[in-house]
Write a protein that holds these residues in place. Structure first.
Motif, PDB file in Angstrom:
ATOM      1  N   SER A   1       0.916  -1.165   0.077  1.00  0.00           N
ATOM      2  CA  SER A   1       0.032   0.013  -0.092  1.00  0.00           C
ATOM      3  C   SER A   1       1.010   1.281   0.086  1.00  0.00           C
ATOM      4  CB  SER A   1      -1.014   0.121   1.376  1.00  0.00           C
ATOM      5  OG  SER A   1      -0.373   0.097   2.607  1.00  0.00           O
TER       6      SER A   1
ATOM      7  N   ASP B   1       0.501   5.319   0.631  1.00  0.00           N
ATOM      8  CA  ASP B   1      -0.273   6.258   1.199  1.00  0.00           C
ATOM      9  C   ASP B   1      -0.262   7.618   0.019  1.00  0.00           C
ATOM     10  OD1 ASP B   1      -1.004   5.096   3.191  1.00  0.00           O
ATOM     11  OD2 ASP B   1       0.644   6.032   4.390  1.00  0.00           O
TER      12      ASP B   1
ATOM     13  N   ASN C   1      -0.916   7.231  -3.055  1.00  0.00           N
ATOM     14  CA  ASN C   1      -1.634   6.652  -4.433  1.00  0.00           C
ATOM     15  C   ASN C   1      -3.189   7.460  -4.168  1.00  0.00           C
ATOM     16  OD1 ASN C   1      -2.936   5.349  -6.533  1.00  0.00           O
ATOM     17  ND2 ASN C   1      -2.419   3.274  -5.764  1.00  0.00           N
TER      18      ASN C   1
ATOM     19  N   ASP D   1      -5.580   6.480  -6.183  1.00  0.00           N
ATOM     20  CA  ASP D   1      -6.344   5.494  -7.035  1.00  0.00           C
ATOM     21  C   ASP D   1      -6.891   4.337  -5.921  1.00  0.00           C
ATOM     22  OD1 ASP D   1      -6.026   6.695  -9.343  1.00  0.00           O
ATOM     23  OD2 ASP D   1      -4.345   5.322 -10.033  1.00  0.00           O
ATOM     24  N   LYS D   2      -6.718   4.799  -4.613  1.00  0.00           N
ATOM     25  CA  LYS D   2      -7.082   3.783  -3.566  1.00  0.00           C
ATOM     26  C   LYS D   2      -8.578   3.480  -3.520  1.00  0.00           C
ATOM     27  CE  LYS D   2      -4.028   4.426   0.216  1.00  0.00           C
ATOM     28  NZ  LYS D   2      -3.845   5.092   1.699  1.00  0.00           N
TER      29      LYS D   2
ATOM     30  N   HIS E   1     -11.890   2.838  -1.917  1.00  0.00           N
ATOM     31  CA  HIS E   1     -12.694   3.469  -0.885  1.00  0.00           C
ATOM     32  C   HIS E   1     -13.098   1.985   0.118  1.00  0.00           C
ATOM     33  CE1 HIS E   1     -15.815   5.024   1.787  1.00  0.00           C
ATOM     34  NE2 HIS E   1     -15.319   6.237   1.452  1.00  0.00           N
TER      35      HIS E   1
ATOM     36  N   GLU F   1     -14.062  -2.278  -0.269  1.00  0.00           N
ATOM     37  CA  GLU F   1     -13.108  -3.317   0.430  1.00  0.00           C
ATOM     38  C   GLU F   1     -13.803  -4.676   0.669  1.00  0.00           C
ATOM     39  OE1 GLU F   1      -9.973  -2.095   2.545  1.00  0.00           O
ATOM     40  OE2 GLU F   1      -9.266  -0.723   1.178  1.00  0.00           O
TER      41      GLU F   1
END
Length: 116
Positions: free
Chosen positions: A70, A72, A74, A76-77, A79, A83
């Motif tokens: 991961s 931080d 980015n 394009d995470k 939401h 998940e």
């Protein structure tokens, strides 16, 4: 189907049966046709084994739940609401109930949740 777990020593735990099935299988319960029966019990004699089984399954899935890549920064995470919920997060409320019931040596039962 929505089911509810009851114990005298803990608050009720609500869960969909398809999510409860793998947790109860990790706890050592076996079911015909891999289908959760409407009603069931985890007896006080089975609590220690059930706790160990769920803890073991949670430890196995721990590595797959963590995402070491991961970033931080980015944008394009995904939401958090999109998940998937991990086995560990689904199992924790029932595991907490099992631990309390084990301390007080009480059975845990499950049944269909009431329709309001």
């Amino acid at each position: 189907m929505l089911i509810v777990f009851h114990s005298k020593s803990a608050a009720e735990v609500l869960m969909f049966s398809q999510h409860a099935l793998p947790i109860l299988q990790a706890a050592g319960k076996s079911f015909d046709n891999d289908e959760l029966p409407e009603r069931g019990v985890i007896t006080r004699a089975d609590l220690a084994q059930a706790i160990r089984g769920i803890e073991h399954a949670m430890a196995i899935t721990k590595e797959s739940d963590e995402n070491p890549d991961s970033d931080d920064d980015n944008d394009d995470k995904v939401h958090p609401i999109n998940e998937p919920v991990s086995f560990r997060r689904r199992a924790y409320p029932l595991l907490a109930m099992l631990r309390l019931a084990n301390e007080k040596q009480e059975d845990i039962i499950w049944e269909p949740a009431p329709v309001w």
